[in-house]
Write a protein that holds these residues in place. Structure first.
Motif, PDB file in Angstrom:
ATOM      1  N   VAL A  27     -11.534  -1.924   3.953  1.00 53.71           N
ATOM      2  CA  VAL A  27     -10.318  -2.847   3.744  1.00 53.71           C
ATOM      3  C   VAL A  27     -10.104  -2.819   2.124  1.00 53.71           C
ATOM      4  O   VAL A  27      -9.039  -2.955   1.809  1.00 53.71           O
ATOM      5  CB  VAL A  27     -10.712  -4.184   4.196  1.00 53.71           C
ATOM      6  N   SER A  28     -11.220  -3.015   1.388  1.00 51.16           N
ATOM      7  CA  SER A  28     -10.917  -3.355  -0.133  1.00 51.16           C
ATOM      8  C   SER A  28     -10.527  -1.965  -0.633  1.00 51.16           C
ATOM      9  O   SER A  28      -9.503  -2.265  -1.492  1.00 51.16           O
ATOM     10  CB  SER A  28     -12.359  -3.493  -0.817  1.00 51.16           C
ATOM     11  N   ASN A  29     -10.539  -1.028  -0.270  1.00 49.02           N
ATOM     12  CA  ASN A  29     -10.161   0.391  -0.541  1.00 49.02           C
ATOM     13  C   ASN A  29      -8.450   0.096  -0.372  1.00 49.02           C
ATOM     14  O   ASN A  29      -7.838   0.803  -1.139  1.00 49.02           O
ATOM     15  CB  ASN A  29     -10.510   1.643  -0.048  1.00 49.02           C
ATOM     16  N   GLU A  30      -8.181   0.085   0.919  1.00 50.68           N
ATOM     17  CA  GLU A  30      -6.976  -0.126   1.211  1.00 50.68           C
ATOM     18  C   GLU A  30      -6.045  -1.180   0.473  1.00 50.68           C
ATOM     19  O   GLU A  30      -4.645  -0.719   0.150  1.00 50.68           O
ATOM     20  CB  GLU A  30      -6.663  -0.542   2.663  1.00 50.68           C
ATOM     21  N   ALA A  38      -2.214  -0.715   6.138  1.00 53.98           N
ATOM     22  CA  ALA A  38      -3.547   0.006   6.241  1.00 53.98           C
ATOM     23  C   ALA A  38      -4.808  -0.891   6.247  1.00 53.98           C
ATOM     24  O   ALA A  38      -5.728  -0.672   7.191  1.00 53.98           O
ATOM     25  CB  ALA A  38      -3.707   1.051   5.338  1.00 53.98           C
ATOM     26  N   ALA A  39      -4.674  -1.933   5.469  1.00 50.41           N
ATOM     27  CA  ALA A  39      -5.799  -2.858   5.429  1.00 50.41           C
ATOM     28  C   ALA A  39      -5.924  -3.717   6.629  1.00 50.41           C
ATOM     29  O   ALA A  39      -6.810  -3.953   7.570  1.00 50.41           O
ATOM     30  CB  ALA A  39      -5.687  -3.845   4.342  1.00 50.41           C
TER      31      ALA A  39
END
Length: 153
Positions: A27-30, A38-39
């Protein structure tokens, strides 16, 4: 036996924490990439995966434990996660450069193996024999004629 159960419980908790951290990273990456859609999708997939795994494990692990097969279930858990899930995750994550996604797939594969083994165990269990074993355990601890419980059998 209590310490053994707490140890298994601790290991299972570490697996759950691993899933949590993997989902958090995803989630952090998105979010860092700027993709709110995307998250949200990652959060939805994490919830659905967790719900599905939880439902399967509660149903099948609970049945096996209720039948007095706790030690066998503990070995199945250890084997599924530590001898199957983690190595598959490591190979997918590091050798095939799938990173967190590969580790996640490996852990899901370990959970799948555990679920399949427990389903087979439940199917092959002789439930009539389990009834006899349970009755013998109960009878061993029942009070007869107002005296103390009979611990000799």
């Amino acid at each position: 036996m209590i310490l053994y159960s707490l140890s298994i419980n601790g290991w299972e908790m570490m697996i759950a924490l691993g899933f949590m951290f993997a989902a958090s990273v995803r989630v952090s990456n998105e979010l860092g990439r700027g993709s709110a859609k995307a998250a949200k999708f990652s959060i939805l997939m994490t919830r659905l995966t967790s719900f599905t795994i939880g439902t399967l494990l509660v149903t099948w692990t609970g049945v096996a434990i209720g039948a007095g097969l706790q030690s066998i279930v503990a070995y199945v858990n250890l084997t599924a996660y530590y001898l199957v899930g983690i190595p598959v995750g490591a190979v997918l994550g590091f050798v095939f450069d799938m990173e967190v996604k590969g580790v996640w797939i490996g852990m899901l594969f370990g959970t799948f193996v555990q679920t399949v083994v427990l389903i087979i165990m439940t199917y092959k269990t002789n439930w009539d024999e389990q009834v006899i074993i349970a009755r013998n355990r109960v009878n061993r601890w029942t009070v007869k004629d107002g005296s103390e419980p009979d611990h000799t059998t």
